[in-house]
Scaffold this active site. Structure first.
Site, PDB file in Angstrom:
ATOM      1  N   ASP A  11       7.110  98.454  61.838  1.00  0.00           N
ATOM      2  CA  ASP A  11       5.764  98.153  62.320  1.00  0.00           C
ATOM      3  C   ASP A  11       5.919  96.943  63.231  1.00  0.00           C
ATOM      4  O   ASP A  11       6.876  96.174  63.103  1.00  0.00           O
ATOM      5  CB  ASP A  11       4.834  97.853  61.144  1.00  0.00           C
ATOM      6  CG  ASP A  11       3.390  97.699  61.580  1.00  0.00           C
ATOM      7  OD1 ASP A  11       3.011  98.234  62.642  1.00  0.00           O
ATOM      8  OD2 ASP A  11       2.631  97.037  60.861  1.00  0.00           O
ATOM      9  N   ASP A  13       3.100  94.443  64.601  1.00  0.00           N
ATOM     10  CA  ASP A  13       2.309  93.250  64.286  1.00  0.00           C
ATOM     11  C   ASP A  13       2.502  92.820  62.835  1.00  0.00           C
ATOM     12  O   ASP A  13       2.203  93.575  61.918  1.00  0.00           O
ATOM     13  CB  ASP A  13       0.827  93.530  64.524  1.00  0.00           C
ATOM     14  CG  ASP A  13       0.521  93.827  65.970  1.00  0.00           C
ATOM     15  OD1 ASP A  13       0.483  92.881  66.765  1.00  0.00           O
ATOM     16  OD2 ASP A  13       0.325  95.011  66.303  1.00  0.00           O
TER      17      ASP A  13
END
Length: 169
Positions: A11, A13
């Site tokens: 992922d 952020d």
């Protein structure tokens, strides 16, 4: 038969990169435009993975159901897009981890809910675009995470069985 990890998908952020300062900067610019005081990074940081939705809620107390939400979101994204990677950095140790994966011939990529128009410039600024084996943004697949479409899209892009991919998010 035991599965062997052949790719690691991250992922973006709050996992691969600390994007919180730039998201907070965009929110505080928007708050300033509306005559409101800034919100501290300590307040916005936990909402980083929620993107614009979390930032608008932190700054204005509004949810997507509010009549003002869409206009604020559009302006927030405009401000964020103009300065997507000013203070964003890889989290400590991530560059070394990516290098170790590269050295072991374990492919890695990014699977994020962030729209591609922000993801690619951000990864380019961090020097990761040419290194990543795949980049899947929130608008790449039919349905974003938590639905598995984006992760399945990444495994197809890597020509790997999904069981051979590890997701870190």
């Amino acid at each position: 038969m035991k599965s062997v990890t052949r790719a690691v998908l991250f992922d973006l952020d709050g996992t691969l990169a600390d994007t919180a300062p730039d998201l907070a900067r965009a929110l505080n610019a928007l708050l300033g435009e509306h005559g409101r005081p800034p919100v501290s990074l300590e307040i916005t940081r936990p909402l980083t993975s929620s993107g614009a939705r979390g930032m608008i809620q932190a700054g204005f107390g509004l949810t997507p159901e509010s009549g003002q939400y869409e206009g604020l979101k559009a302006r927030f994204l405009e401000l964020y897009g103009a300065a997507v990677c000013v203070d964003t950095r890889l989290f400590p140790g991530m560059d070394e981890l990516l290098e170790a994966l590269d050295q072991r011939d374990v492919r890695w990529g990014v699977v994020t809910n962030k729209a591609d128009r922000y993801t690619r410039p951000l990864l380019e600024a961090l020097g990761l675009t040419s290194r990543a084996a795949c980049i899947v943004s929130g608008d790449t697949a039919a349905r974003p995470k938590p639905h598995p479409d984006s992760l399945l899209h990444a495994s197809r892009a890597l020509a790997l069985d999904p069981a051979a991919c590890l997701y870190v998010g």
